[in-house]
Design a protein around this motif. Structure first.
Motif, short mmCIF file in Angstrom:
data_model
loop_
_atom_site.label_atom_id
_atom_site.label_comp_id
_atom_site.label_asym_id
_atom_site.label_seq_id
_atom_site.Cartn_x
_atom_site.Cartn_y
_atom_site.Cartn_z
N ILE A 20 31.84 42.00 48.44
CA ILE A 20 32.89 41.24 48.14
C ILE A 20 33.46 40.15 49.06
O ILE A 20 33.75 38.99 48.76
CB ILE A 20 34.32 42.23 47.56
N ASP A 21 33.41 40.79 50.47
CA ASP A 21 33.65 39.78 51.68
C ASP A 21 32.73 38.54 51.38
O ASP A 21 33.11 37.41 51.66
CB ASP A 21 33.44 40.72 52.61
N GLY A 22 31.36 38.84 51.37
CA GLY A 22 30.33 37.88 51.29
C GLY A 22 30.52 36.77 49.87
O GLY A 22 30.49 35.67 50.08
N LEU A 23 31.01 37.50 48.94
CA LEU A 23 31.22 36.87 47.67
C LEU A 23 32.45 35.73 47.94
O LEU A 23 32.32 34.68 47.41
CB LEU A 23 31.47 37.70 46.67
N LYS B 145 30.93 32.77 49.79
CA LYS B 145 29.97 31.92 48.65
C LYS B 145 30.29 31.22 47.75
O LYS B 145 30.11 30.16 47.33
CB LYS B 145 28.70 32.93 48.44
N LEU B 146 31.38 32.10 46.78
CA LEU B 146 31.81 31.40 45.48
C LEU B 146 32.91 30.44 46.12
O LEU B 146 32.98 29.27 45.37
CB LEU B 146 32.63 32.57 44.89
N THR B 147 33.63 30.54 47.19
CA THR B 147 34.63 29.46 47.70
C THR B 147 33.66 28.27 48.00
O THR B 147 34.29 27.01 47.39
CB THR B 147 35.36 29.85 48.75
N GLN B 148 32.65 28.21 48.45
CA GLN B 148 31.79 27.06 48.82
C GLN B 148 31.19 26.29 47.61
O GLN B 148 31.67 25.34 47.45
CB GLN B 148 30.80 27.36 49.92
N LYS C 129 40.81 30.32 43.22
CA LYS C 129 40.30 30.45 41.96
C LYS C 129 39.11 31.69 42.39
O LYS C 129 38.95 32.62 41.29
CB LYS C 129 39.36 29.25 41.57
N THR C 130 38.41 31.66 43.45
CA THR C 130 37.52 32.71 43.92
C THR C 130 38.39 34.01 43.91
O THR C 130 37.88 35.27 43.26
CB THR C 130 36.94 32.48 45.30
N VAL C 131 39.39 34.04 44.54
CA VAL C 131 40.09 35.35 44.53
C VAL C 131 40.48 35.86 42.96
O VAL C 131 40.67 37.10 42.78
CB VAL C 131 41.37 35.30 45.60
#
Length: 315
Positions: A76-79, A82-85, A111-113
């Motif tokens: 989740i920390d990595g997501l 990655k998703l934010t970028q 939006k990622t959160v």
């Protein structure tokens, strides 16, 4: 045979000719300072989300309640990053106007959160999808077999991820995800479709579900089913009018058998209806209706009858 260096002298002219098309064919190149999302990064994100949705089935083995929280927390920390970028890239590129002063990274992070907060609910829905597949297919030996092997559940999983991102206003990435699943499974589900829990696609290859489809709870489709549009309405200039309801509605507990085609935004298949194989349906049917084709006329010829056509018969 040695390379003919004289032929290489013409490569500069070839390059110039190719580059010249970049101003003429503007829709199939992307030049500028607003990078698009990376396909590889989006597919990697998809794999991470699937690992969280189905722990123990994909990458990491030997998970248990004592270590799974650490494993999921790391993903989740990595997501988050990655998703934010990738979402920031799509938002920046999709923004039609002066982008000065807009913090796309901050918007993408929110939006990622919001998406990550939806993952527990996604798992509950996918649990119902897997259960529906197990109850609906006598060939299924276990739920594990369904998660490991069934392309229908794989396509539905990716659709449900993409649909949530689409609802959050994330452009492009949802479609990248569902088309990736389409290429792997042969099942084409537009992320804009609205599909209730307990959805089961048996066999799956060739299924098409359009953008404005509404599908209720505990619906079952077989291979080759098309839920499509009748035609595309156009404005006075001949351009397609977008955003209209073009695809059918299937209410709860509908079953649609192989190679059936159901078309049109006004077409509503009532709850508990059954649509038989190879049916072409362009109008609504009432609940509990059974729609089938008339029995076809079969012509059967044995080897002897092929030599003597007068001996052939029809059923």
């Amino acid at each position: 045979m040695a390379t003919d260096l004289r032929l290489k002298e013409g490569l500069h002219e070839i390059t110039e000719a190719i580059v010249a098309t970049y101003t003429e064919c503007r829709h199939i190149n992307h030049l500028g300072h607003r990078p698009l999302p990376s396909r590889d990064a989006v597919y990697d994100i998809l794999d991470d989300i699937v690992e969280v949705l189905y722990p123990g089935f994909a990458r990491r083995q030997n998970l248990h309640m004592g270590n799974v929280e650490y494993h999921v927390g790391d993903i989740i920390d990595g997501l988050h990053d990655k998703l934010t970028q990738q979402i920031a890239r799509t938002l920046r590129h999709d923004y039609d106007g002066q982008a000065d002063g807009i913090d796309f990274e901050a918007l993408a992070q929110r939006k990622t959160v919001e998406f990550l907060q939806k993952v527990p609910d996604l798992r509950c829905i996918l649990e119902q999808d897997a259960e529906s597949a197990f109850l609906g297919d006598p060939a299924a030996k276990s739920h594990y077999e369904i998660v490991f092997c069934y392309p229908g559940l794989e396509a539905i999983t990716v659709y449900r991820i993409a649909h949530e991102l689409l609802l959050l206003g994330v452009p492009l990435i949802p479609r990248m995800m569902t088309e990736h699943a389409h290429s792997k499974t042969g099942i084409d589900i537009h992320p804009g479709a609205r599909i209730g829990p307990g959805f089961f696609i048996d066999h799956g290859t060739g299924v098409v579900i359009g953008e404005t489809c509404d599908i209720g709870t505990n619906v079952k489709l077989y291979q080759g089913v098309t839920l499509g549009a009748l035609s595309f309405p156009r404005d006075a200039a001949g351009n397609i009018i977008r955003g209209m309801k073009r695809h059918p509605t299937l209410e709860d507990d509908v079953v649609v058998y192989a190679n059936a085609t159901i078309l049109g935004g006004d077409t509503i298949v009532g709850h508990h209806a059954v649509v038989g194989s190879s049916v072409w349906l362009t109008h609504g049917v009432a609940p509990y209706t059974v729609v089938t084709l008339e029995k076809p006329s079969l012509r059967i010829k044995s080897p002897e009858q092929q030599k003597n056509p007068s001996l052939s018969f029809e059923i």
